[in-house]
Scaffold this motif. Sequence first.
Motif, short mmCIF file in Angstrom:
data_model
loop_
_atom_site.label_atom_id
_atom_site.label_comp_id
_atom_site.label_asym_id
_atom_site.label_seq_id
_atom_site.Cartn_x
_atom_site.Cartn_y
_atom_site.Cartn_z
N GLY A 99 2.25 2.24 -3.23
CA GLY A 99 1.30 2.72 -4.22
C GLY A 99 0.62 1.64 -5.06
O GLY A 99 0.00 1.95 -6.07
N GLN A 100 0.72 0.39 -4.64
CA GLN A 100 0.08 -0.68 -5.40
C GLN A 100 -1.44 -0.66 -5.23
O GLN A 100 -2.16 -1.11 -6.11
CB GLN A 100 0.65 -2.05 -4.99
CG GLN A 100 2.11 -2.20 -5.30
CD GLN A 100 2.43 -2.00 -6.77
OE1 GLN A 100 1.69 -2.44 -7.65
NE2 GLN A 100 3.52 -1.34 -7.05
N PHE A 101 -1.91 -0.15 -4.10
CA PHE A 101 -3.33 0.08 -3.84
C PHE A 101 -3.42 1.04 -2.68
O PHE A 101 -2.49 1.15 -1.88
CB PHE A 101 -4.09 -1.23 -3.54
CG PHE A 101 -3.41 -2.13 -2.54
CD1 PHE A 101 -3.53 -1.91 -1.17
CD2 PHE A 101 -2.64 -3.20 -2.96
CE1 PHE A 101 -2.89 -2.73 -0.25
CE2 PHE A 101 -2.00 -4.03 -2.06
CZ PHE A 101 -2.13 -3.80 -0.70
N THR A 102 -4.53 1.75 -2.58
CA THR A 102 -4.71 2.67 -1.46
C THR A 102 -5.20 1.89 -0.25
O THR A 102 -5.77 0.79 -0.39
CB THR A 102 -5.74 3.77 -1.77
OG1 THR A 102 -7.03 3.15 -1.93
CG2 THR A 102 -5.36 4.54 -3.05
N TRP A 103 -4.97 2.45 0.93
CA TRP A 103 -5.45 1.78 2.13
C TRP A 103 -6.97 1.73 2.13
O TRP A 103 -7.58 0.75 2.59
CB TRP A 103 -4.89 2.44 3.39
CG TRP A 103 -5.00 1.52 4.56
CD1 TRP A 103 -5.84 1.64 5.63
CD2 TRP A 103 -4.28 0.30 4.76
NE1 TRP A 103 -5.67 0.57 6.49
CE2 TRP A 103 -4.71 -0.27 5.97
CE3 TRP A 103 -3.30 -0.38 4.03
CZ2 TRP A 103 -4.22 -1.47 6.47
CZ3 TRP A 103 -2.80 -1.57 4.53
CH2 TRP A 103 -3.27 -2.10 5.73
N GLY A 104 -7.61 2.75 1.59
CA GLY A 104 -9.07 2.74 1.48
C GLY A 104 -9.56 1.60 0.59
O GLY A 104 -10.56 0.95 0.92
N HIS A 105 -8.89 1.39 -0.52
CA HIS A 105 -9.25 0.28 -1.41
C HIS A 105 -9.06 -1.05 -0.68
O HIS A 105 -9.89 -1.96 -0.77
CB HIS A 105 -8.40 0.34 -2.68
CG HIS A 105 -8.78 -0.66 -3.72
ND1 HIS A 105 -7.93 -1.06 -4.70
CD2 HIS A 105 -9.92 -1.38 -3.93
CE1 HIS A 105 -8.51 -1.97 -5.46
NE2 HIS A 105 -9.71 -2.17 -5.01
N TRP A 106 -7.94 -1.15 0.06
CA TRP A 106 -7.67 -2.37 0.84
C TRP A 106 -8.79 -2.64 1.84
O TRP A 106 -9.31 -3.75 1.91
CB TRP A 106 -6.32 -2.26 1.57
CG TRP A 106 -6.23 -3.26 2.66
CD1 TRP A 106 -6.39 -3.04 4.00
CD2 TRP A 106 -6.04 -4.67 2.51
NE1 TRP A 106 -6.31 -4.23 4.69
CE2 TRP A 106 -6.10 -5.25 3.79
CE3 TRP A 106 -5.84 -5.50 1.42
CZ2 TRP A 106 -5.95 -6.61 4.00
CZ3 TRP A 106 -5.69 -6.85 1.64
CH2 TRP A 106 -5.74 -7.39 2.92
N SER A 146 0.83 -1.20 0.00
CA SER A 146 0.00 0.00 0.00
C SER A 146 0.87 1.25 0.00
O SER A 146 0.64 2.18 -0.78
CB SER A 146 -0.94 0.00 1.20
OG SER A 146 -1.72 1.17 1.22
N GLU A 147 1.88 1.26 0.85
CA GLU A 147 2.77 2.43 0.91
C GLU A 147 3.55 2.63 -0.39
O GLU A 147 3.91 3.75 -0.73
CB GLU A 147 3.74 2.29 2.09
CG GLU A 147 3.05 2.46 3.43
CD GLU A 147 3.96 2.21 4.62
OE1 GLU A 147 5.08 1.68 4.45
OE2 GLU A 147 3.52 2.54 5.75
N SER A 175 -4.65 -6.48 -10.09
CA SER A 175 -3.76 -5.42 -10.56
C SER A 175 -2.75 -5.93 -11.59
O SER A 175 -2.07 -5.14 -12.25
CB SER A 175 -2.99 -4.82 -9.38
OG SER A 175 -2.01 -5.74 -8.90
#
Length: 103
Positions: free
Chosen positions: A26-33, A23-24, A71
Motif C-alpha cells: 500500500g505504499q503506492f498503487t500499481w497505477g501510480h507506479w 505496492s502490495e 512519500s
Amino acid sequence: MTPERPFAEPWQAELFALTLALSEAGQFTWGHWTEAFGATLKRHGATRELDGNADYYAAWLETLEGLLDGSGLAPKPLADEMRDRWEAAYLSTPHGKPVRIAD
C-alpha cells in the motif's frame, strides 16, 4: 537476458520484487507506479534510444527512489546517507566476510 533468465543481474530481480512488495503493502498503487515509470522512461528516451536492459532498470530504480522520496518513506538525503554507509562498509570488508554497516 534469456527467456529462462528474465533478469540480466540479480539486483534487477530484487528491485522488481521490492517494488512489487511496496505496492502490495500500500505504499503506492500499481497505477501510480506505471504512470511514474512511464514518465521516467519517456524522459530518459528523449535524448537517445534506450537499450531495454541497463537503461530500463536505471529508470526503474530512479522511479522507485523518487516515489519513496516523495512519500517520505525514504527521503533522498536519508537514502543517500545509507548508500554511502553501505559503500564504505563493503569497500572496507575483507573478501568472504559479512558486510556490516557501522553504527
